[in-house]
Design a protein around this motif. Sequence first.
Motif, PDB file in Angstrom:
ATOM      1  N   LEU A   1      51.410  38.164  33.318  1.00 35.14           N
ATOM      2  CA  LEU A   1      52.748  38.732  33.269  1.00 35.14           C
ATOM      3  C   LEU A   1      53.888  37.729  33.265  1.00 35.14           C
ATOM      4  O   LEU A   1      54.962  38.024  32.744  1.00 35.14           O
ATOM      5  N   LEU A   2      53.677  36.569  33.875  1.00 34.84           N
ATOM      6  CA  LEU A   2      54.822  35.672  34.048  1.00 34.84           C
ATOM      7  C   LEU A   2      55.549  35.360  32.746  1.00 34.84           C
ATOM      8  O   LEU A   2      56.767  35.539  32.662  1.00 34.84           O
ATOM      9  N   PRO A   3      54.855  34.916  31.705  1.00 37.29           N
ATOM     10  CA  PRO A   3      55.595  34.629  30.466  1.00 37.29           C
ATOM     11  C   PRO A   3      56.285  35.868  29.893  1.00 37.29           C
ATOM     12  O   PRO A   3      57.424  35.782  29.427  1.00 37.29           O
ATOM     13  N   ILE A   4      55.597  37.004  29.954  1.00 42.08           N
ATOM     14  CA  ILE A   4      56.182  38.219  29.372  1.00 42.08           C
ATOM     15  C   ILE A   4      57.434  38.616  30.153  1.00 42.08           C
ATOM     16  O   ILE A   4      58.453  38.978  29.571  1.00 42.08           O
ATOM     17  N   MET A   5      57.352  38.514  31.471  1.00 38.63           N
ATOM     18  CA  MET A   5      58.488  38.937  32.299  1.00 38.63           C
ATOM     19  C   MET A   5      59.725  38.086  32.079  1.00 38.63           C
ATOM     20  O   MET A   5      60.836  38.546  32.331  1.00 38.63           O
ATOM     21  N   ILE A   6      59.526  36.840  31.655  1.00 36.80           N
ATOM     22  CA  ILE A   6      60.692  36.000  31.420  1.00 36.80           C
ATOM     23  C   ILE A   6      61.032  35.911  29.941  1.00 36.80           C
ATOM     24  O   ILE A   6      61.975  35.226  29.555  1.00 36.80           O
TER      25      ILE A   6
ATOM     26  N   HIS B   1      47.650  33.101  27.399  1.00 35.20           N
ATOM     27  CA  HIS B   1      47.691  33.309  28.849  1.00 35.20           C
ATOM     28  C   HIS B   1      47.140  34.674  29.245  1.00 35.20           C
ATOM     29  O   HIS B   1      46.619  34.845  30.338  1.00 35.20           O
ATOM     30  N   LYS B   2      47.240  35.654  28.315  1.00 37.53           N
ATOM     31  CA  LYS B   2      46.776  37.003  28.664  1.00 37.53           C
ATOM     32  C   LYS B   2      45.257  37.034  28.707  1.00 37.53           C
ATOM     33  O   LYS B   2      44.649  37.636  29.589  1.00 37.53           O
ATOM     34  N   ARG B   3      44.641  36.368  27.743  1.00 36.61           N
ATOM     35  CA  ARG B   3      43.181  36.308  27.743  1.00 36.61           C
ATOM     36  C   ARG B   3      42.677  35.493  28.931  1.00 36.61           C
ATOM     37  O   ARG B   3      41.660  35.825  29.535  1.00 36.61           O
ATOM     38  N   ILE B   4      43.396  34.427  29.245  1.00 36.52           N
ATOM     39  CA  ILE B   4      42.983  33.606  30.383  1.00 36.52           C
ATOM     40  C   ILE B   4      43.085  34.419  31.662  1.00 36.52           C
ATOM     41  O   ILE B   4      42.233  34.328  32.553  1.00 36.52           O
ATOM     42  N   GLY B   5      44.120  35.252  31.754  1.00 32.98           N
ATOM     43  CA  GLY B   5      44.230  36.139  32.906  1.00 32.98           C
ATOM     44  C   GLY B   5      43.010  37.041  33.021  1.00 32.98           C
ATOM     45  O   GLY B   5      42.498  37.272  34.120  1.00 32.98           O
ATOM     46  N   LEU B   6      42.520  37.532  31.894  1.00 36.70           N
ATOM     47  CA  LEU B   6      41.338  38.392  31.928  1.00 36.70           C
ATOM     48  C   LEU B   6      40.075  37.607  32.256  1.00 36.70           C
ATOM     49  O   LEU B   6      39.188  38.103  32.950  1.00 36.70           O
ATOM     50  N   LEU B   7      39.984  36.370  31.759  1.00 41.29           N
ATOM     51  CA  LEU B   7      38.839  35.523  32.122  1.00 41.29           C
ATOM     52  C   LEU B   7      38.797  35.347  33.636  1.00 41.29           C
ATOM     53  O   LEU B   7      37.742  35.449  34.272  1.00 41.29           O
ATOM     54  N   TYR B   8      39.990  35.078  34.223  1.00 46.50           N
ATOM     55  CA  TYR B   8      40.057  34.944  35.668  1.00 46.50           C
ATOM     56  C   TYR B   8      39.668  36.248  36.358  1.00 46.50           C
ATOM     57  O   TYR B   8      38.960  36.247  37.368  1.00 46.50           O
ATOM     58  N   LEU B   9      40.148  37.369  35.800  1.00 49.29           N
ATOM     59  CA  LEU B   9      39.852  38.665  36.422  1.00 49.29           C
ATOM     60  C   LEU B   9      38.347  38.871  36.505  1.00 49.29           C
ATOM     61  O   LEU B   9      37.802  39.268  37.544  1.00 49.29           O
ATOM     62  N   PHE B  10      37.677  38.554  35.423  1.00 53.70           N
ATOM     63  CA  PHE B  10      36.228  38.699  35.368  1.00 53.70           C
ATOM     64  C   PHE B  10      35.561  37.820  36.437  1.00 53.70           C
ATOM     65  O   PHE B  10      34.720  38.267  37.214  1.00 53.70           O
ATOM     66  N   THR B  11      35.995  36.560  36.510  1.00 46.25           N
ATOM     67  CA  THR B  11      35.357  35.617  37.429  1.00 46.25           C
ATOM     68  C   THR B  11      35.630  35.972  38.882  1.00 46.25           C
ATOM     69  O   THR B  11      34.714  35.951  39.711  1.00 46.25           O
ATOM     70  N   ILE B  12      36.886  36.285  39.207  1.00 45.13           N
ATOM     71  CA  ILE B  12      37.149  36.525  40.622  1.00 45.13           C
ATOM     72  C   ILE B  12      36.542  37.837  41.083  1.00 45.13           C
ATOM     73  O   ILE B  12      36.233  37.990  42.265  1.00 45.13           O
ATOM     74  N   THR B  13      36.333  38.779  40.173  1.00 46.01           N
ATOM     75  CA  THR B  13      35.669  40.008  40.575  1.00 46.01           C
ATOM     76  C   THR B  13      34.233  39.712  41.001  1.00 46.01           C
ATOM     77  O   THR B  13      33.733  40.265  41.991  1.00 46.01           O
TER      78      THR B  13
ATOM     79  N   ILE C   1      45.953  37.305  42.761  1.00 46.76           N
ATOM     80  CA  ILE C   1      47.068  37.828  41.983  1.00 46.76           C
ATOM     81  C   ILE C   1      47.642  36.782  41.026  1.00 46.76           C
ATOM     82  O   ILE C   1      47.885  37.073  39.848  1.00 46.76           O
ATOM     83  N   PRO C   2      47.867  35.541  41.470  1.00 45.33           N
ATOM     84  CA  PRO C   2      48.475  34.579  40.531  1.00 45.33           C
ATOM     85  C   PRO C   2      47.654  34.357  39.269  1.00 45.33           C
ATOM     86  O   PRO C   2      48.210  34.325  38.168  1.00 45.33           O
ATOM     87  N   ALA C   3      46.346  34.193  39.405  1.00 39.79           N
ATOM     88  CA  ALA C   3      45.564  33.816  38.234  1.00 39.79           C
ATOM     89  C   ALA C   3      45.324  34.996  37.300  1.00 39.79           C
ATOM     90  O   ALA C   3      45.072  34.801  36.109  1.00 39.79           O
ATOM     91  N   THR C   4      45.384  36.218  37.818  1.00 45.84           N
ATOM     92  CA  THR C   4      45.173  37.366  36.941  1.00 45.84           C
ATOM     93  C   THR C   4      46.527  37.940  36.507  1.00 45.84           C
ATOM     94  O   THR C   4      46.988  37.720  35.403  1.00 45.84           O
ATOM     95  N   LEU C   5      47.196  38.645  37.437  1.00 47.21           N
ATOM     96  CA  LEU C   5      48.467  39.260  37.082  1.00 47.21           C
ATOM     97  C   LEU C   5      49.538  38.213  36.787  1.00 47.21           C
ATOM     98  O   LEU C   5      50.349  38.369  35.869  1.00 47.21           O
TER      99      LEU C   5
ATOM    100  N   TYR D   1      47.147  43.803  45.349  1.00 52.58           N
ATOM    101  CA  TYR D   1      46.379  43.462  44.147  1.00 52.58           C
ATOM    102  C   TYR D   1      45.928  44.722  43.419  1.00 52.58           C
ATOM    103  O   TYR D   1      46.097  44.871  42.204  1.00 52.58           O
ATOM    104  N   LEU D   2      45.372  45.675  44.181  1.00 51.46           N
ATOM    105  CA  LEU D   2      44.910  46.905  43.555  1.00 51.46           C
ATOM    106  C   LEU D   2      46.087  47.718  43.016  1.00 51.46           C
ATOM    107  O   LEU D   2      46.023  48.296  41.932  1.00 51.46           O
ATOM    108  N   GLY D   3      47.177  47.746  43.789  1.00 53.42           N
ATOM    109  CA  GLY D   3      48.353  48.466  43.315  1.00 53.42           C
ATOM    110  C   GLY D   3      48.873  47.868  42.023  1.00 53.42           C
ATOM    111  O   GLY D   3      49.190  48.578  41.061  1.00 53.42           O
ATOM    112  N   GLY D   4      48.944  46.551  41.997  1.00 57.67           N
ATOM    113  CA  GLY D   4      49.429  45.876  40.795  1.00 57.67           C
ATOM    114  C   GLY D   4      48.471  46.067  39.628  1.00 57.67           C
ATOM    115  O   GLY D   4      48.877  46.251  38.478  1.00 57.67           O
ATOM    116  N   MET D   5      47.188  46.021  39.928  1.00 54.53           N
ATOM    117  CA  MET D   5      46.180  46.194  38.874  1.00 54.53           C
ATOM    118  C   MET D   5      46.341  47.580  38.233  1.00 54.53           C
ATOM    119  O   MET D   5      46.288  47.727  37.006  1.00 54.53           O
ATOM    120  N   HIS D   6      46.562  48.586  39.066  1.00 56.84           N
ATOM    121  CA  HIS D   6      46.744  49.933  38.511  1.00 56.84           C
ATOM    122  C   HIS D   6      48.057  50.049  37.742  1.00 56.84           C
ATOM    123  O   HIS D   6      48.121  50.664  36.684  1.00 56.84           O
TER     124      HIS D   6
END
Lengths: 549, 238, 110
Positions: free
Chosen positions: A108-113, A38-50, A100-104, A411-416
């Motif tokens: 984070l969701l699995p890790i947070m729980i 899920h972490k890599r997929i989050g980064l794939l999404y980050l790349f695409t949505i940017t 935010i959902p597809a990246t952060l 989004y930017l706050g969370g990204m930082h």
Amino acid sequence: MSTPITGTGSAVPAPALPERHYLNATHGLKSWLLTTDHKRIGLLYLFTITIFFLLGGLFALLVRLQLLSPQGAIMTPDVYNRAFTMHGVIMVFFFLVPSIPATLGNFLLPIMIGAKDLAFPRINLLSWYLFVIGGIFGIVALAGGGVDTGWTFYTPYSSMSSNSRVLTGGLGIFISGFASILTGLNFIVTTHRMRAPGMTWFRLPLFVWAHYATSLIMILGTPVVAISVLLVMFERVLRVGIFDPSIGGDPVLFQHLFWFYSHPAVYIMVLPGMGVISELIAAYSRKNIFGYAFVAFSSLAIAVVGFLVWGHHMFVAGETPYSALLFSVLSYIVAVPSAIKTFNWTATLYRGSISYDTPMLYAFGFLGLFLVGGLTGLFLAAAGLDVHVHDTYFVVAHFHYIMVGGTLMAYLGGMHYWWPKITGKLYPEGWSKLSALIIFVGFNLTFFPQFLVGYLGMPRRYAMYPPEFQIYNVLSTAGATILGVGYLLPMIYLTWSWFYGKPAGNNPWNVKGLEWQTTSPPPTFNFDETPIVTDATVLYGHPEEVKVA
Amino acid sequence: MPEAAVTHHGAHAIPRLQHHFDTMAQQKEAATLGMWVFLVTEVLFFGGMFCAYMIYRMWHYDGFVAASRELDLGLGGINTAVLIGSSLTVALGVHAAQTGKQRQLVWMLIATLVLGLVFLVIKYFEYESKLHLHEAHHAAAMVRLFPAAGWFEVTGELAPLAGGIRLFMVLYFAMTGMHAIHMIIGIGILAVILRMAMKGEFTPQWYAPVEIFGLYWHFVDIVWIFLFPLLYLVNRHG
Amino acid sequence: MSFHPQDAELHDHIIPAKVYYAIFAALMVLTVITVAVAWVDLGLLNIVVALGVAVLKASLVVLYFMHVRYASRLTWVVVGSGFFWLFILLSITLTDYLSRGWMEAPMLVR
């Protein structure tokens, strides 16, 4: 500038990257394109949505350049129609909804729980591919001249008369909608079924509550816009007349079906941001969120009541005054849970130990700008007043205050905030603070004049305007340029920090939360041992403070 | 007692247990919940078309009546029975999987597949009949669909109701067409599951794919349970 | 309800096959009723009966074929909310369509 405080007071060795983590566990393009992590997929999404953000921003620039002159500076009205439509379609469907959902969220969701992954890792990867395929259709539509109907695709223009690429664009939205549905499905099942021992619902981070509520909306709303867009595409191909008034169809029916999703969609776009803000404010006040349960339940309330108000987009479309009255009252009610959150965030700040790190600056920005955006929503919810400001720049300013001043700031706050966790590296604080300031100034200069000029009567979606409105438009375009610079800076220094930043360590901010108990970056399965969660894991000021790594 | 047994590298000693789940029970509950959440999206997806149907039936009742009477009630009724029968067979299939009766599972899945195909074949004939000139109840009126000149044409006595008739037919094709697409996808998935069943892969400890497929199939049946009266039985009296 | 679902025993209530046959028979009977009633003029009641029977049939499929009768409360909430949300879409949209024509625009010139 704040430095992480160590709990023990003794000398702590400089943080180092863990030897093996999710980024270097496997190598090669295939390991990324076929990942189920899920972490890599989050980064794939980050790349695409940017990429989509940059594309949508390009169209924003074109719109603002056009509006420098009352006669229209650079385009004909027909081209302008395509420019603002593509800006809207790309920003709403291909940037804000997944942002935010597809990246952060994914990361984070699995890790947070305390879980090892989402419930359905392969479906997670599928959702990214569907998003990319939908995006490709969108780009093909763009290359073919774009769509000129406005992002709202109103019939009968979109279904019968428009000569633009409605079919291709519609397909893109339809397919990427499935990505949204699969993400929401994954989040719901994960939250219900994969919490670590001790992670009760009321110990969940508010980020998780916000994403759970967002997922409910994704599940319940997206299918309706899917069928709406499908019917429009059906219509364009077969010319059967489903929204054709001349055979007894009703164009307003499309609007009902469209807005049934698209209003809750704005909550899809803002709720995750609110979840981020709850985390940031607690972290940088070193205090538990005031009224945790109220904030948690308000997310659910927004998700539910948000489905009852869609007709406030249709006050002048032809719905009856009785229906309009109902929607107006409900729209006032839906403001209440958002107000509750705002009060609770503010109360959290009171007597908190506040640090002004970059993520907190974005949180402050959110508080002020979301407040303005939300309050102006109440203006619009009054049906009588809406008759005056509907389809003017007042509306445009309102939703940009929420989407850009709210969601994008969050989004930017969370990204930082989570960048050190995601990458293991720290970003340069000076540059990040400067960028936040530039963004805040640029944003207000861009959009505040739009409230004024909208109230004075300047319509939206017009390629030209009366000369007395020019000063507002020039100010707005100037602001947009500054804003653009502000957005480019983080892309540069965050990328720089990926390669050259200082190692962050497990918990650089010294804050609560399961994600800060694992390494930065985390191992592929998130934790070396399944965590056991107690109040001390999640609450500030608990007698049994968790040791800082 | 929990069935988790984690080796040093995180692999499970239990086959079929995916790495991110702790027990088979957790995995199955997650899968089932996932399918239910997906079915909710399907309710809303079809629901949009039901909404359009509701409004246009209100506005164009007479046209809807006329158009509905053009549908072949016999074929529609048979299809309803076929689909309900296929729900029975798939439910019996899940039962067989739960109780470890391998052969019965295979036969029930085959029966479901056959019934599903029968449904689609009948549907094909229904659609096909509408491609040709179609005499309506009243000899002086004709409803013709997909002619060379345009998609729908209503002439004669029924012409004043053309708007409603056309809207009904659009919704008929959209709703039954979307339903048929879901059936085709279902049959595709069923074929895969049947193959797994024939290889004896399902046991009382692991039969989640059969059950989850069953949920999807029953849902498709439920959509038809609503489509049938709303499309074929608008008004058969008077 | 166990807090740690992962510790729950893998136990499913197994519905006996004869219940499935009974439900099937009921569904067929209800189908016949639906068709038969369509030939009788009950005015407004026709649609009520038709939808009522359809809801009853759907409920039987959901409760027995789909095992919801013996499922967790979470499953009930999920199923219920799906149909409830559809109900929201249909009913609030109707507030517009049913009230069309209630108010004449005063300036309207025919």
